[in-house]
Write an enzyme that holds these catalytic residues in place. Structure first.
Site, PDB file in Angstrom:
ATOM      1  N   LEU A 115       0.827  -1.208   0.000  1.00 20.06           N
ATOM      2  CA  LEU A 115       0.000   0.000   0.000  1.00 20.06           C
ATOM      3  C   LEU A 115       0.861   1.257   0.000  1.00 20.06           C
ATOM      4  CD1 LEU A 115      -2.802  -0.969   2.558  1.00 20.06           C
ATOM      5  CD2 LEU A 115      -2.733  -1.337   0.082  1.00 20.06           C
ATOM      6  N   GLY A 160       1.015  -5.203   1.371  1.00 20.22           N
ATOM      7  CA  GLY A 160      -0.052  -5.343   0.381  1.00 20.22           C
ATOM      8  C   GLY A 160       0.385  -6.093  -0.855  1.00 20.22           C
ATOM      9  N   ASN A 184       4.228  -7.497   6.685  1.00 20.80           N
ATOM     10  CA  ASN A 184       5.100  -6.883   7.693  1.00 20.80           C
ATOM     11  C   ASN A 184       4.519  -5.605   8.294  1.00 20.80           C
ATOM     12  OD1 ASN A 184       5.466  -5.567   5.157  1.00 20.80           O
ATOM     13  ND2 ASN A 184       7.356  -4.643   5.902  1.00 20.80           N
ATOM     14  N   GLU A 185       3.203  -5.469   8.266  1.00 19.88           N
ATOM     15  CA  GLU A 185       2.559  -4.236   8.744  1.00 19.88           C
ATOM     16  C   GLU A 185       2.956  -3.868  10.168  1.00 19.88           C
ATOM     17  OE1 GLU A 185       0.075  -5.470   5.278  1.00 19.88           O
ATOM     18  OE2 GLU A 185       1.140  -6.485   6.897  1.00 19.88           O
TER      19      GLU A 185
END
Length: 309
Positions: A115, A160, A184-185
């Protein structure tokens, strides 16, 4: 014009209906593509269309499309990119000649960076709403697609970008230890939404997903293969050839049996987001609007700027 039309359709109803193309078994059967020739090469009738961010070529003789991300430097999933992605998927779904799509990148060393952080930092509530609805729409279309979807991951694919690969039926990754993939957010102070988590769990299992999500892990290609995050590793120069061979294997089966099985396996996860779509958007807006999250995002963008300089 197409992007504006899609945005209006989403805005008017809150939901852009998933594709309603005729059932695949009503169409004449076609021979699968040769495993030695990547679909889209100009040796057969080919229809192509290209947007700013995505290039698509459909080999009508085999029924296989090649979709290439072409948004340098890192194929980030911006609002414009996501809108073009959904439009491209819709066009292919509605084309009776198309049975499968191979998704890859035209940008060296990167599949997709995930994202676009700039879409989530310092924007209005209206913008956050439009952006997150576009993220949802992309996933609903790709994860729920009637087509066979093969991800040819020819570079790193965090966050994303990993979701895009996870949403496909099959994932082949270039055998390069410098390439990594994962949700890996958590490293950015962001919590992956429940439908990211559900997609991940369905691929690797609960324990691996739980550990990886909590640690925000990015897995090098060999580790990703060992965990089952990707199905195969192949040398980079063999990636498209292998993707074509896998597509041929999947298309050798009757479409209706494969599609009904896919629906049976994925319907509960898809239905969960559809039922809670507006709530999910509100949760995203509440979370991303927090000053602590905005601060984390600003710090991350500053770090990226320093790396570039």
């Amino acid at each position: 014009m197409a992007a504006a039309t899609l945005a209006r359709r989403i805005g008017c109803t809150g939901v852009l209906p998933l594709c309603c193309r005729p059932p695949a078994w009503d169409r004449a059967a076609r021979p699968p593509p040769s495993p030695l020739q990547a679909p889209g090469l100009p040796l057969a009738p080919c229809r192509s269309f290209s947007n700013n961010k995505i290039q698509v070529e459909l080999d009508e003789s085999s029924g296989v499309a090649m979709m290439k991300f072409k948004s340098p430097p890192v194929n980030s999933l911006s609002l414009e990119f996501l809108t073009e992605f959904s439009i491209s998927l819709e066009k292919l779904e509605n084309n009776r000649a198309c049975r499968g799509v191979i998704i890859t990148s035209a940008v060296p060393k990167i599949f997709s960076s995930g994202l676009d952080i700039t879409e989530m930092c310092g924007k209005s509530v209206e913008h956050y709403t439009e952006f997150w609805r576009a993220v949802q729409e992309m996933w609903l279309r790709l994860y729920g697609s009637n087509m066979v979807t093969v991800a040819a991951v020819n570079g790193s694919s965090p966050a994303g970008g990993c979701l895009v690969a996870l949403s496909c039926d099959y994932r082949i990754m270039a055998e390069n230890p410098k390439f990594s993939i994962g949700l890996n957010e958590a490293q950015l102070g962001i919590v992956a939404p429940f439908w990211f988590k559900d997609t991940f769990v369905n691929v690797v299992g609960h324990r691996i997903a739980e550990r990886s999500l909590q640690l925000g892990s990015l897995h090098p290609a060999p580790e990703a293969h060992r965990l089952g995050l990707v199905d195969e590793l192949v040398p980079e120069e063999k990636l498209m050839e292998k993707a074509a061979a896998v597509m041929a294997q999947w298309l050798a089966l009757p479409d209706h049996a494969r599609q009904l099985t896919k629906t049976m396996m994925r319907k509960a996860v898809l239905d969960r987001l559809v039922a809670h779509r507006e709530e999910d958007i509100k949760n995203f807006i509440t979370f991303v609007s927090k000053e602590s999250i905005q601060k984390s995002l600003r710090m991350y963008m500053e770090m990226l700027k320093k790396r570039k300089s």
